[in-house]
Design a protein around this motif. Structure first.
Motif, PDB file in Angstrom:
ATOM      1  N   ILE A  24       0.867  -1.182   0.000  1.00 53.35           N
ATOM      2  CA  ILE A  24       0.000   0.000   0.000  1.00 53.35           C
ATOM      3  C   ILE A  24       0.899   1.225   0.000  1.00 53.35           C
ATOM      4  N   ILE A  25       0.614   2.169  -0.888  1.00 57.45           N
ATOM      5  CA  ILE A  25       1.377   3.420  -0.913  1.00 57.45           C
ATOM      6  C   ILE A  25       0.416   4.595  -0.763  1.00 57.45           C
ATOM      7  N   CYS A  26       0.772   5.496   0.143  1.00 60.21           N
ATOM      8  CA  CYS A  26       0.059   6.775   0.247  1.00 60.21           C
ATOM      9  C   CYS A  26       0.870   7.817  -0.516  1.00 60.21           C
ATOM     10  N   ASN A  27       0.243   8.389  -1.528  1.00 59.42           N
ATOM     11  CA  ASN A  27       0.891   9.428  -2.333  1.00 59.42           C
ATOM     12  C   ASN A  27       0.685  10.780  -1.645  1.00 59.42           C
ATOM     13  N   ALA A  28       1.724  11.250  -0.954  1.00 63.72           N
ATOM     14  CA  ALA A  28       1.673  12.555  -0.295  1.00 63.72           C
ATOM     15  C   ALA A  28       2.625  13.530  -0.979  1.00 63.72           C
ATOM     16  N   ASP A  29       2.852  13.302  -2.277  1.00 64.99           N
ATOM     17  CA  ASP A  29       3.758  14.158  -3.044  1.00 64.99           C
ATOM     18  C   ASP A  29       2.947  15.263  -3.708  1.00 64.99           C
ATOM     19  N   GLU A  30       2.414  16.139  -2.901  1.00 62.46           N
ATOM     20  CA  GLU A  30       1.522  17.203  -3.369  1.00 62.46           C
ATOM     21  C   GLU A  30       2.346  18.285  -4.054  1.00 62.46           C
ATOM     22  N   GLY A  31       2.187  18.416  -5.374  1.00 57.80           N
ATOM     23  CA  GLY A  31       3.082  19.298  -6.099  1.00 57.80           C
ATOM     24  C   GLY A  31       2.448  20.460  -6.822  1.00 57.80           C
ATOM     25  N   ASP A  32       1.106  20.544  -6.869  1.00 57.45           N
ATOM     26  CA  ASP A  32       0.465  21.642  -7.596  1.00 57.45           C
ATOM     27  C   ASP A  32       0.755  22.984  -6.929  1.00 57.45           C
ATOM     28  N   PRO A  33       1.102  24.012  -7.705  1.00 55.67           N
ATOM     29  CA  PRO A  33       1.257  25.350  -7.117  1.00 55.67           C
ATOM     30  C   PRO A  33      -0.055  25.786  -6.464  1.00 55.67           C
ATOM     31  N   GLY A  34       0.022  26.215  -5.220  1.00 51.60           N
ATOM     32  CA  GLY A  34      -1.167  26.688  -4.521  1.00 51.60           C
ATOM     33  C   GLY A  34      -1.956  25.613  -3.812  1.00 51.60           C
ATOM     34  N   ALA A  35      -1.539  24.344  -3.910  1.00 52.99           N
ATOM     35  CA  ALA A  35      -2.286  23.250  -3.271  1.00 52.99           C
ATOM     36  C   ALA A  35      -1.633  22.880  -1.941  1.00 52.99           C
ATOM     37  N   PHE A  36      -2.458  22.742  -0.895  1.00 51.16           N
ATOM     38  CA  PHE A  36      -1.919  22.355   0.409  1.00 51.16           C
ATOM     39  C   PHE A  36      -2.932  21.530   1.197  1.00 51.16           C
ATOM     40  N   MET A  37      -3.801  20.791   0.475  1.00 56.52           N
ATOM     41  CA  MET A  37      -4.822  19.972   1.134  1.00 56.52           C
ATOM     42  C   MET A  37      -4.193  18.796   1.873  1.00 56.52           C
ATOM     43  N   ASP A  38      -3.375  18.031   1.166  1.00 57.72           N
ATOM     44  CA  ASP A  38      -2.786  16.825   1.757  1.00 57.72           C
ATOM     45  C   ASP A  38      -1.871  17.174   2.921  1.00 57.72           C
ATOM     46  N   ARG A  39      -1.113  18.243   2.761  1.00 57.93           N
ATOM     47  CA  ARG A  39      -0.225  18.665   3.842  1.00 57.93           C
ATOM     48  C   ARG A  39      -1.022  18.952   5.113  1.00 57.93           C
ATOM     49  N   SER A  40      -2.152  19.636   4.973  1.00 53.62           N
ATOM     50  CA  SER A  40      -2.943  20.006   6.144  1.00 53.62           C
ATOM     51  C   SER A  40      -3.540  18.787   6.829  1.00 53.62           C
ATOM     52  N   ILE A  41      -3.954  17.801   6.045  1.00 51.43           N
ATOM     53  CA  ILE A  41      -4.495  16.572   6.649  1.00 51.43           C
ATOM     54  C   ILE A  41      -3.408  15.835   7.417  1.00 51.43           C
ATOM     55  N   LEU A  42      -2.228  15.730   6.822  1.00 52.28           N
ATOM     56  CA  LEU A  42      -1.124  15.040   7.497  1.00 52.28           C
ATOM     57  C   LEU A  42      -0.703  15.780   8.762  1.00 52.28           C
ATOM     58  N   GLU A  43      -0.748  17.108   8.727  1.00 51.10           N
ATOM     59  CA  GLU A  43      -0.377  17.899   9.897  1.00 51.10           C
ATOM     60  C   GLU A  43      -1.455  17.866  10.974  1.00 51.10           C
ATOM     61  N   GLY A  44      -2.727  17.782  10.553  1.00 49.53           N
ATOM     62  CA  GLY A  44      -3.826  17.910  11.500  1.00 49.53           C
ATOM     63  C   GLY A  44      -4.453  16.616  11.957  1.00 49.53           C
ATOM     64  N   ASP A  45      -4.328  15.542  11.160  1.00 48.17           N
ATOM     65  CA  ASP A  45      -4.991  14.282  11.505  1.00 48.17           C
ATOM     66  C   ASP A  45      -4.250  13.100  10.887  1.00 48.17           C
ATOM     67  N   PRO A  46      -2.986  12.901  11.232  1.00 45.14           N
ATOM     68  CA  PRO A  46      -2.204  11.844  10.581  1.00 45.14           C
ATOM     69  C   PRO A  46      -2.733  10.442  10.844  1.00 45.14           C
ATOM     70  N   HIS A  47      -3.372  10.211  12.003  1.00 48.91           N
ATOM     71  CA  HIS A  47      -3.852   8.869  12.334  1.00 48.91           C
ATOM     72  C   HIS A  47      -4.962   8.407  11.392  1.00 48.91           C
ATOM     73  N   SER A  48      -5.725   9.336  10.828  1.00 51.26           N
ATOM     74  CA  SER A  48      -6.778   8.930   9.890  1.00 51.26           C
ATOM     75  C   SER A  48      -6.171   8.299   8.645  1.00 51.26           C
ATOM     76  N   VAL A  49      -5.004   8.785   8.225  1.00 47.43           N
ATOM     77  CA  VAL A  49      -4.330   8.236   7.049  1.00 47.43           C
ATOM     78  C   VAL A  49      -3.701   6.888   7.387  1.00 47.43           C
ATOM     79  N   LEU A  50      -3.082   6.782   8.556  1.00 53.47           N
ATOM     80  CA  LEU A  50      -2.493   5.501   8.967  1.00 53.47           C
ATOM     81  C   LEU A  50      -3.570   4.425   9.078  1.00 53.47           C
ATOM     82  N   GLU A  51      -4.697   4.780   9.671  1.00 55.82           N
ATOM     83  CA  GLU A  51      -5.797   3.826   9.817  1.00 55.82           C
ATOM     84  C   GLU A  51      -6.313   3.376   8.458  1.00 55.82           C
ATOM     85  N   ALA A  52      -6.480   4.319   7.547  1.00 58.08           N
ATOM     86  CA  ALA A  52      -6.989   3.993   6.216  1.00 58.08           C
ATOM     87  C   ALA A  52      -6.026   3.082   5.465  1.00 58.08           C
TER      88      ALA A  52
END
Length: 597
Positions: A191-219
């Motif tokens: 299983i791979i989680c793609n957290a390589d968020e590269g779009d200019p102006g995009a910061f959705m994935d970063r905020s989830i990882l910073e604010g709720d990392p356990h939800s990603v680990l659980e998933a």
């Protein structure tokens, strides 16, 4: 904990920490200590609240009072007035500009009213560095239910029925991806989680990882159980130090709690997660390039088939989902496929997180039902265009997307509709532009990004995008012709049809969409040698208006190349052969005596 009567939730996301929110935390703790109530009130560092325009933010719980634009020097007043005396600090409450009223609770703010927070459900609510807070809001319950009560097929069937589609760009059905990976026969799967968020102006994935990392680990653990994998990797870009730190903390806490590793919850299921770091290459957002990067090779895409679900990481079946997609999984398992599928549109279920940026009043993260109109997102949630200027366009999907104009403001934002008008959902970047933006310059900016990020493996992308950029550069310098416009369109279509991977295939989108919707602006650049928005410096002319010039010499003193002549109290003149079009004279003149055209 039993003595605590109040919590002060302070945003600890990247945006707010860069605005001294950690100093604010220190000042709050100092004030609580000074007043002798540090054993009654706890300051909690959370993830991003989403309302980045108004950060740093404090939410007082259980009062549900929402303070915005809080500075470290405000800490003492908050403690003395609100915490001790129960009085609201009125000046720190959000003021709704259209109503001229102060709003106290988060739910009443127009920015939040239309949002449905699923992926962002815990961001701004819990301390992301404390697994107990995650457990308190239901963390890992979905994983426990899956491995103790459901078969692998039942788990996958739930995701299929929910209609969840990948939130990373193309929108491929998540349940189908899991099913294909499960069907592949192998002794090892990943299983791979793609957290390589590269779009200019995009910061959705970063905020989830910073604010709720356990939800990603659980998933990821749920996905591992579903397809028969025992190892997961999070591919996260190294430019996200806070997300990496919190992920490391979360992984270690989950292991210590028996929620990762061997024999999870005593159910005989093994699954562990490791981090691997990317160097910020945009192309590594593509699945096969990402896989090669994890393997230690150059991050270049390869042709498909075989797809990663058949032969992925080290030749083994691999399932790749991005951060936002995974953040939805525990909720779908807990609340059911029917609950999730009732949100969104007919073909695009659930919610989507967008990063609102650019010329918009309320910059930040928003999570809305898929199918909401662009007008509602920009004007109701985003608050409209900065300085109440005229809306011109919005770029969705980052460098891979396209521009949406005013005539399409009322379309539903879903995968199919955006594709039909030459744009795409992408990962969720949404850059808003006003009348002062030049669409030729915008296309050039995104092409420049794609040229820099091309891995160079295929000729259409390596050479074609560079040629597109060169033509756009000619046009913005006043050297373009109408034949160039024809060549832009023809070459853009060829690149779309022949490039190897998604980066190259979508790179021409900003050019093709702006050509389609703003052709007159391109014509102005090539026929009239004018930039209507006044952005392209080579096409600008600065001239002194004789009737307004009083000879104050401010323009001459501001000019860096001394191209303005004239005696004091006499009309000045600009030498066009020396002018570098910097605009210093225009900015310096207090009498509107400099004309820019």
């Amino acid at each position: 904990m039993s003595n605590l009567r109040m919590h002060l939730l302070v945003c600890g996301g990247t945006g707010c920490t860069s605005s001294d929110s950690l100093k604010l935390v220190d000042r709050l703790n100092e004030s609580l200590e000074k007043h002798g109530i540090s054993n009654e009130v706890e300051v909690v560092i959370t993830g991003c609240f989403g309302f980045c325009e108004k950060g740093p933010i404090i939410k007082v719980y259980p009062d549900n009072v929402f303070y915005v634009l809080v500075k470290p020097e405000d800490a003492e007043e908050i403690v003395a007035e609100h915490v001790i005396k129960g009085r609201r600090v009125e000046r720190l409450l959000y003021e709704e500009p259209n109503l001229n009223v102060k709003l106290e609770e988060q739910k009443d703010l127009p920015f939040y009213k239309r949002q449905i927070r699923i992926a962002l459900r815990n961001c701004g609510t819990i301390n992301p560095e404390d697994i107990n807070e995650s457990l308190a809001v239901g963390g890992y319950q979905a994983l426990a239910a899956c491995i103790s009560e459901k078969t692998r097929d039942e788990v996958i069937d739930t995701i299929v029925k929910s209609g969840l589609r990948g939130r990373g760009g193309a929108g491929f059905p998540t349940g189908m991806k899991w099913k294909l990976a499960k069907q592949s026969v192998s002794d090892v799967k990943y299983i791979i989680c793609n957290a390589d968020e590269g779009d200019p102006g995009a910061f959705m994935d970063r905020s989830i990882l910073e604010g709720d990392p356990h939800s990603v680990l659980e998933a990821m653990a749920i996905a591992g159980y579903a397809i028969g994998a025992s190892q997961g990797y999070i591919y996260v870009r190294a430019e996200y130090p806070l997300a990496i730190r919190r992920l490391n903390i979360a992984i270690e806490q989950a292991r210590e709690s028996g929620l990762l590793g061997k024999d999870i919850l005593g159910q005989g299921f093994d699954f562990d997660i490791d981090l691997t770091f990317g160097s910020g290459a945009f192309v590594c957002g593509e699945e096969t390039a990402l896989i090669h990067s994890i393997e230690g090779d150059r991050g270049e895409p390869t042709t498909k088939p075989p797809f990663p679900s058949e032969s992925g990481l080290w030749g083994k079946p691999t399932c790749i989902n991005n951060v936002e997609t995974l953040a939805n999984i525990p909720v779908i398992i807990s609340k059911g496929a029917d609950w999730f599928s009732k949100i969104g549109s007919e073909k695009s279920k659930g919610t989507k997180v967008f990063a609102l940026a650019g010329k918009i009043k309320n910059v930040g993260l928003v999570e809305v039902p898929i199918g909401m109109t662009l007008r509602d997102i920009i004007y109701e949630i985003g608050g409209g265009i900065k300085d109440d200027r005229k809306f011109k366009a919005v770029q969705t999907g980052g460098p891979s997307g396209g521009c949406i104009t005013e005539e399409n403001l009322d379309i539903p934002i879903d995968y199919e509709t955006l594709n039909s008008i030459g744009s795409m959902m992408g990962s969720g970047g949404m850059i808003v532009m006003d009348e002062d933006n030049c669409m030729v310059d915008i296309a050039k900016f995104y092409l420049g990004f794609s040229v820099d990020e091309s891995c160079g493996k295929c000729s259409p992308c390596r050479i074609g995008t560079k040629r597109l950029y060169e033509i756009l550069d000619k046009i913005t310098k006043g050297q373009g012709t109408e034949e160039d416009l024809y060549e832009l369109k023809e070459l853009g279509e060829i690149i779309k049809d022949t490039a190897l991977c998604g980066l190259g295939q979508t790179a021409p989108n900003p050019v093709l969409s702006t050509l389609n919707y703003f052709y007159d602006e391109y014509l102005a650049h090539v026929r009239d040698k004018k930039c209507p928005a006044g952005v392209c410096k080579s096409l600008l002319t600065y001239r002194v208006i004789e009737d307004k010039c009083i000879g104050c010499t401010a323009c001459a003193r501001a000019c860096p190349v001394s191209c303005i002549s004239g005696a004091p109290k006499k009309v000045h003149e600009i030498d066009q052969t020396k002018c570098i079009k910097c605009g210093s004279c225009y900015d310096a003149c207090k009498f509107s005596a400099i004309e820019m055209r």
